[in-house]
Design a protein around this motif. Structure first.
Motif, mmCIF file in Angstrom:
data_model
loop_
_atom_site.group_PDB
_atom_site.id
_atom_site.type_symbol
_atom_site.label_atom_id
_atom_site.label_comp_id
_atom_site.label_asym_id
_atom_site.label_seq_id
_atom_site.Cartn_x
_atom_site.Cartn_y
_atom_site.Cartn_z
ATOM 1 N N UNK A 147 34.031 25.570 31.348
ATOM 2 C CA UNK A 147 34.014 26.746 30.566
ATOM 3 C C UNK A 147 34.381 28.255 31.372
ATOM 4 N N UNK A 148 32.754 28.384 31.539
ATOM 5 C CA UNK A 148 32.515 29.938 32.077
ATOM 6 C C UNK A 148 32.968 30.055 33.156
ATOM 7 N N UNK A 149 33.338 28.857 34.005
ATOM 8 C CA UNK A 149 34.462 29.768 35.478
ATOM 9 C C UNK A 149 35.405 30.334 34.882
ATOM 10 N N UNK A 150 36.382 30.066 33.881
ATOM 11 C CA UNK A 150 37.295 31.021 33.196
ATOM 12 C C UNK A 150 37.226 31.789 32.531
ATOM 13 N N UNK A 199 38.388 36.250 33.834
ATOM 14 C CA UNK A 199 38.923 36.962 32.895
ATOM 15 C C UNK A 199 39.040 38.398 33.868
ATOM 16 N N UNK A 200 38.034 38.548 34.174
ATOM 17 C CA UNK A 200 37.764 39.927 34.748
ATOM 18 C C UNK A 200 38.632 39.793 35.877
ATOM 19 N N UNK A 201 39.129 39.484 36.457
ATOM 20 C CA UNK A 201 40.182 39.431 37.902
ATOM 21 C C UNK A 201 41.977 39.867 36.769
ATOM 22 N N UNK A 202 41.985 39.340 35.784
ATOM 23 C CA UNK A 202 43.402 39.761 34.862
ATOM 24 C C UNK A 202 43.310 40.911 34.406
ATOM 25 N N UNK A 203 44.267 41.118 33.929
ATOM 26 C CA UNK A 203 45.212 42.349 33.160
ATOM 27 C C UNK A 203 44.558 42.369 32.141
ATOM 28 N N UNK A 204 44.183 43.927 31.273
ATOM 29 C CA UNK A 204 43.432 44.122 29.911
ATOM 30 C C UNK A 204 44.220 44.348 28.908
ATOM 31 N N UNK A 205 45.094 44.603 27.730
ATOM 32 C CA UNK A 205 46.161 45.177 27.060
ATOM 33 C C UNK A 205 45.870 44.894 25.391
ATOM 34 N N UNK A 206 45.795 46.592 25.276
ATOM 35 C CA UNK A 206 45.278 47.069 24.764
ATOM 36 C C UNK A 206 45.763 48.266 23.538
ATOM 37 N N UNK A 207 45.280 47.732 22.177
ATOM 38 C CA UNK A 207 46.407 49.145 21.441
ATOM 39 C C UNK A 207 45.523 50.159 20.378
ATOM 40 N N UNK A 252 41.908 46.341 40.326
ATOM 41 C CA UNK A 252 42.268 46.256 41.404
ATOM 42 C C UNK A 252 40.349 45.872 42.599
ATOM 43 N N UNK A 253 39.590 46.700 42.523
ATOM 44 C CA UNK A 253 38.772 46.400 42.994
ATOM 45 C C UNK A 253 37.626 46.967 42.568
ATOM 46 N N UNK A 254 36.635 45.972 41.831
ATOM 47 C CA UNK A 254 35.265 45.941 40.993
ATOM 48 C C UNK A 254 33.935 46.153 41.830
ATOM 49 N N UNK A 255 34.127 46.083 43.722
ATOM 50 C CA UNK A 255 33.047 45.955 44.501
ATOM 51 C C UNK A 255 32.435 44.497 44.346
ATOM 52 N N UNK A 256 33.276 44.102 44.351
ATOM 53 C CA UNK A 256 33.247 42.362 44.216
ATOM 54 C C UNK A 256 32.217 41.330 43.533
ATOM 55 N N UNK A 297 32.983 41.097 39.974
ATOM 56 C CA UNK A 297 34.195 39.679 39.623
ATOM 57 C C UNK A 297 34.009 38.756 40.059
ATOM 58 N N UNK A 298 33.941 38.639 41.634
ATOM 59 C CA UNK A 298 34.778 37.530 42.246
ATOM 60 C C UNK A 298 32.771 36.541 42.929
ATOM 61 N N UNK A 299 32.170 37.733 42.484
ATOM 62 C CA UNK A 299 30.597 37.034 42.336
ATOM 63 C C UNK A 299 29.988 36.229 41.413
ATOM 64 N N UNK A 300 30.373 36.815 40.214
ATOM 65 C CA UNK A 300 30.189 36.244 38.935
ATOM 66 C C UNK A 300 31.268 34.472 39.009
ATOM 67 N N UNK A 301 32.147 34.263 39.568
ATOM 68 C CA UNK A 301 32.888 33.144 39.703
ATOM 69 C C UNK A 301 32.432 32.344 40.226
#
Length: 472
Positions: free
Chosen positions: A276-279, A283-291, A323-327, A329-333
């Motif tokens: 579950x920690x993989x998901x 999540x850091x690669x997906x859109x974030x919506x807030x109000x 868009x790009x966070x320096x890698x 989120x990819x490394x954490x995944x």
């Protein structure tokens, strides 16, 4: 001749009394006085309630429970109130080189409410991870509880066995002292040689040394008992094996260990946590919506301004897409995926260990039964042999060293029987622990069972509060 017959009769009488005492001792191996005695179940109940290692693990589990409300907090709005006030010195230079100064007292107050609407399913997966961690922690707590109860059984039976061994060694020393005294009188009468006396004295010295070693071991086992159980041992009742609770075959033992051992179940939950920690990482690669909504009021005492105060209210929606966070989120995944692979390998390893432990415990328990039976037969035979050697020695057909050797064989046989009976009890509880069933319910102990889910439900939906719950 009359004097010699009297000496022989005295020897026979003393030998007979010694044989009666030794025979009585052989009947009380691993038994204890019944007056104000403490049973094994009572000792286990005390250890279950007071053992510091177990209570520390319970506190750790209560801390793990708090991961769930922390994860659930991401579903709830975040409210921040702000207040600012102060003094502001103003120096204005007007046309005509006119200087105007003033001391202002501005202030502002406002409230901001932020609600996350979507964060790439991070909150839902984080809650799932926290719940799985709670499940894993409960199994770890159960495993520690099994270890504490097994330590308590070991401490109890060690004290019981060492107490019995000390009594056996004391009886042995008394026998050797009496034998040495008889040998000395016979030496004075010219019936034996100084060699017989030296042999009796040597065996007495060995007996005193064995008694001292037994007393040292008893003191150590008593200290261990107080550490594990929580109070010094008093008079203990005999302990029995728990054969009625054990599996009927080695295959059943392995099957129970695979399905029910807390270490295996905890490792299984750890696999779910890692998966579950993989998901969560993804999540850091997906859109974030807030109000976000806010209201504020500000006031300013500057007479040169067109307004003296402002009231504001706003509602703002925000959508962000990384868009790009320096890698990062990819490394954490990738890292989470490797941890998941590791947890699966650990689960296989724990299952193999559980299988080995179950087989070892089953074999040890079966071997302990045989050892007890063989030791009982050895004690009976050694007792009969000693009585026969004593009679033959009284009739002049055996020497002093024959009696001493026979007595040494008997005391060694008793020591082996005491150890075998102790190992028999420990082996049965070890097997019960190996299949994951060494707990309060299975043993039907007279003590309330600790229920970790009580604290979990007390804190799971708590929105606020700094006090720890009064429950378990």
């Amino acid at each position: 001749m009359v004097e010699r017959a009297a000496r022989v009769g005295d020897v026979k009488r003393r030998v007979l009394l010694s044989g009666i005492r030794l025979g009585a001792l052989a009947c009380v191996v691993l038994s204890a006085p019944a007056v104000r005695a403490e049973g094994l179940s009572e000792a286990l109940a005390k250890a279950y309630q007071t053992n510091p290692q177990l209570n520390a693990e319970r506190a750790r589990q209560r801390a793990t429970d708090e991961n769930v409300p922390q994860a659930l907090a991401a579903y709830r709005p975040q409210i921040i109130a702000g207040l600012s006030a102060g003094l502001q010195a103003v120096r204005d230079q007007l046309p005509g080189n006119v200087i105007q100064t003033a001391t202002l007292k501005p202030w502002q107050i406002g409230v901001t409410v932020t609600q996350t609407l979507f964060n790439g399913f991070k909150t839902a997966n984080s809650v799932r991870v926290a719940e799985l961690q709670v499940q894993s922690g409960r199994e770890a707590l159960r495993n520690v509880g099994q270890g504490v109860l097994l330590d308590a059984v070991t401490a109890y039976t060690n004290v019981l066995a060492n107490q019995t061994l000390v009594e056996a060694q004391r009886s042995n020393v008394a026998f050797l002292k009496e034998t040495q005294a008889i040998t000395q009188r016979r030496l004075n009468a010219g019936d034996v040689t100084p060699t017989d006396t030296a042999q009796a004295e040597a065996r007495l010295s060995r007996g005193l040394s064995d008694l001292n070693a037994a007393e040292v071991n008893l003191a150590i086992s008593q200290a261990t008992y107080a550490q594990v159980i929580g109070n010094p041992p008093s008079q203990l009742r005999s302990a029995e094996a728990v054969d009625r609770l054990l599996p009927r075959s080695r295959e059943d033992a392995v099957g129970f260990a695979f399905r029910e051992h807390p270490a295996v179940m905890a490792a299984g939950y750890d696999v779910d946590v890692a998966s579950t920690s993989i998901r969560v990482a993804e999540s850091s690669l997906l859109p974030q919506v807030s109000v976000q909504g806010s209201v504020s009021r500000s006031r300013d005492s500057d007479s040169t301004l067109g307004t003296f105060g402002t009231d504001q209210a706003s509602v703002i929606g925000q959508v962000t897409q990384p868009i790009y966070d320096g890698g990062t989120a990819s490394s954490q995944t990738r890292q989470a995926k490797e941890v998941a692979a590791q947890s699966r390998l650990v689960l296989d390893q724990v299952r193999n260990q559980a299988k080995t432990a179950a087989v070892s415990a089953w074999v040890a328990n079966e071997g302990a039964k045989i050892a007890v039976s063989a030791s009982e037969s050895e004690v009976k035979a050694a007792t009969v042999a000693l009585a026969g050697v004593q009679k033959e020695a009284a009739g002049g057909q055996r020497t002093t060293v024959d009696v001493l050797n026979s007595q040494q064989d008997l005391i060694l046989a008793k020591a082996r029987l005491i150890g075998a009976q102790r190992d028999r009890v420990i082996a049965s509880y070890t097997l019960l622990s190996a299949i994951g069933r060494l707990d309060v319910k299975t043993l039907v102990l007279n003590t309330p069972d600790y229920l970790p889910e009580v604290h979990y439900h007390q804190v799971r939906d708590a929105w606020q509060g700094l006090r720890t719950p009064s429950g378990q």
